[in-house]
Design a protein around this motif. Structure first.
Motif, PDB file in Angstrom:
ATOM      1  N   GLU A   9      -3.359  -0.528  -9.720  1.00 45.66           N
ATOM      2  CA  GLU A   9      -3.465   0.305  -8.525  1.00 45.66           C
ATOM      3  C   GLU A   9      -2.140   1.028  -8.257  1.00 45.66           C
ATOM      4  OE1 GLU A   9      -4.654  -2.503  -5.590  1.00 45.66           O
ATOM      5  OE2 GLU A   9      -6.704  -2.674  -6.376  1.00 45.66           O
ATOM      6  N   ARG A  10      -1.034   0.325  -8.488  1.00 45.75           N
ATOM      7  CA  ARG A  10       0.279   0.935  -8.254  1.00 45.75           C
ATOM      8  C   ARG A  10       0.494   2.147  -9.152  1.00 45.75           C
ATOM      9  NH1 ARG A  10       5.168  -1.108  -6.115  1.00 45.75           N
ATOM     10  NH2 ARG A  10       7.032   0.015  -6.828  1.00 45.75           N
TER      11      ARG A  10
ATOM     12  N   ALA B 185      -1.774   5.236  -8.474  1.00 45.98           N
ATOM     13  CA  ALA B 185      -1.422   5.979  -7.268  1.00 45.98           C
ATOM     14  C   ALA B 185      -0.328   7.005  -7.527  1.00 45.98           C
ATOM     15  CB  ALA B 185      -0.974   5.010  -6.172  1.00 45.98           C
ATOM     16  N   ARG B 186       0.284   6.968  -8.711  1.00 49.71           N
ATOM     17  CA  ARG B 186       1.369   7.887  -9.048  1.00 49.71           C
ATOM     18  C   ARG B 186       0.812   9.176  -9.646  1.00 49.71           C
ATOM     19  NH1 ARG B 186       6.234   4.992  -9.383  1.00 49.71           N
ATOM     20  NH2 ARG B 186       7.166   6.654 -10.618  1.00 49.71           N
TER      21      ARG B 186
END
Length: 395
Positions: free
Chosen positions: A57-58, A61-62
Motif C-alpha cells: 500500500e505504501r 500510493a507513490r
C-alpha cells in the motif's frame, strides 16, 4: 560500532530477536530509483518480493507505481478483495476453487488478469467455472536467448510461446472462445533482470554475463516488438509488461513496452549487489540473537538457516551484515536452529546482542517472520504483519 548497526540496535533495543525490519528511508529511496529508471512508464509491483500488504500500500500510493503482479491466484483474489484494483497473475494456475470464485464475482473478475501460455489452461478455467464472469487473460512470451541454431538456450524455462506466430495463434483462439478476453502480454527476461553482471572476484564471468545480456536485449527488443504487433492485430491490448529490477531502464526504453515490473529493488537483497546498472540501499534486514560464545573469534546465533530459492550454493545463503567481518563456519554454514559465526568481530559481541543479516532474495525473508518492524531513523515507527502474520502462505 558502525553508525548503521548502532541505529538499528537503538531502534530495536526494546525488542527481542529473532526479528525483521524494513528501513523506510532506504525503501522509499529505492522506490524513487525504480521510478527514475522506468523513464515515465508505470512500475507494477511484484508482490512475491514484498509479501507485506502495508508496504504494498505504501509503494502503490507513490507516483510512478500502478498495479501489482501476484504469484498465485489465491493471493491475487485476496489482494483484490482487499481493495487492489489491478492484479496481474504472473504464473498460470490450476487452482479450481479460486477460478470458481473468480468467475462468480464481478469485482474480482474486473480486478484480476490471469496468465495463459497453453490452451489447456483455458480448459481448466472452463471446467471450474461457477459463474458467467468474463476472465481477463494475459499471454506470456518466452524471452530466452537461443544461440548456435537453438542448441544453446539461456533463460528461465517459462512459456512455450516463443514466436509472434505462436502468440497470435493462441490470441485468435482466445478471441473466439466465449468467457475470455485477451488484455495483456508479458515477457519477463530473467536472464537480464535477475543475473548480476558485476560479481565481486569473478571478472571473467561478469564480462561474459555482460556480453550475453547485451545480445539478449538486442534480440528480445526486436522479437518483443514483432510479438506485440502480431497480438495487437488480434486484440486491443491494455498493457505490455516486461522487465524486472535489474533491467528496468533497458526494458522501459522499448517502445513496445507500456509498463515494467519490479519488486526486489524495493528491499535490495544480497543478490542485487552484483549489478552495474544501479545501486540500491539495503532496506530489509533480519536480526538473530547471540546465544553462545564457544571460543575466541566465534559466536553462535539462534536459527539462521534461511536459504533462498534457486540453484543451491553459497550465494543463496543470507549474508552476515552487521557487525562487518563475520562469516559462516565452513563445516556448518547456516543452521536450522543455530549458526556459528567466525571472525574478529565475534569477540566484541555479548550474549543477547543482535547480528544483522541480509537475505539473498527479497520477499522470501517474510516467510520466516510474522511481522516487520518499520524503522525511520533510529526508531521503530510501526509494526506491520507480513503475509505469514496475516495467516497466509500462498506458495
Amino acid at each position: 560500532m558502525s553508525f548503521e548497526r548502532a541505529r538499528y540496535d537503538r531502534a530495536t533495543g526494546h525488542l527481542d530477536a529473532p526479528l525483521a525490519v524494513v528501513d523506510l528511508r532506504a525503501f522509499d529511496a529505492n522506490a524513487d530509483d525504480l521510478v527514475r529508471r522506468a523513464h515515465g512508464k508505470p512500475v507494477r509491483v511484484a508482490t512475491k518480493s514484498v509479501r507485506c500488504r502495508a508496504l504494498l500500500e505504501r509503494v502503490l500510493a507513490r507516483d510512478g507505481f500502478a498495479g501489482v503482479m501476484a504469484h498465485t491466484l489465491a493471493e491475487a483474489l485476496w489482494l483484490a478483495r482487499s481493495g487492489v484494483e489491478d492484479v496481474l497473475l504472473a504464473y498460470p494456475s490450476a487452482d479450481r476453487s479460486a477460478f470458481a470464485e473468480l468467475t462468480s464475482d464481478a469485482k474480482l473478475a474486473r480486478a484480476v488478469t490471469v496468465m495463459v501460455d497453453d490452451p489447456a489452461q483455458l480448459a481448466v478455467v472452463d471446467a471450474a467455472r461457477a459463474g458467467r464472469e468474463e476472465v481477463r487473460v494475459c499471454l506470456e512470451l518466452d524471452t530466452s536467448l537461443r544461440l548456435l541454431g537453438g542448441r544453446v538456450r539461456i533463460g528461465a524455462l517459462r512459456s512455450p510461446l516463443r514466436t509472434p506466430e505462436r502468440l497470435a495463434e493462441l490470441a485468435r483462439l482466445i478471441d473466439r472462445r466465449p468467457g475470455f478476453r485477451l488484455v495483456g502480454l508479458m515477457a519477463y527476461e530473467a536472464h537480464v533482470a535477475g543475473v548480476g553482471d558485476a560479481v565481486a572476484g569473478r571478472p571473467l564471468r561478469s564480462a561474459a554475463v555482460r556480453l550475453m545480456q547485451a545480445a539478449a536485449r538486442r534480440e528480445l527488443t526486436a522479437r518483443r516488438a514483432e510479438a506485440v504487433r502480431a497480438v495487437r492485430a488480434v486484440a486491443e491490448l491494455e498493457f505490455v509488461n516486461g522487465g524486472g529490477t535489474g533491467s528496468v531502464q533497458h526494458t522501459a526504453a522499448e517502445p513496445a513496452v507500456t509498463e515494467v515490473a519490479a519488486g526486489s529493488g524495493l528491499f535490495v537483497p544480497r543478490l542485487f549487489d552484483d549489478f552495474r546498472s544501479f545501486t540500491g540501499r539495503p532496506a530489509a534486514l533480519f536480526a538473530l540473537p547471540v546465544v553462545r560464545r564457544p571460543g575466541l573469534g566465534v559466536v553462535t546465533v539462534l536459527g539462521g538457516g534461511y536459504p533462498a530459492s534457486g540453484v543451491p550454493g553459497r550465494d543463496r545463503l543470507p549474508v552476515p551484515y552487521l557487525p562487518a567481518g563475520l562469516r559462516y563456519a565452513p563445516q556448518e554454514g547456516a543452521g536450522e536452529v543455530q549458526t556459528p559465526l567466525l571472525g574478529h568481530a565475534a569477540d566484541d559481541l555479548l550474549i543477547g546482542d543482535k547480528v544483522w543479516f541480509r537475505h539473498a532474495k527479497a520477499g522470501e525473508m517474510c516467510e520466516r517472520f510474522a511481522a516487520l518492524h518499520l524503522v525511520d531513523g533510529d526508531r521503530v515507527t510501526e509494526t506491520v504483519p507480513t503475509y505469514r502474520g496475516e495467516g497466509h502462505s500462498f506458495l
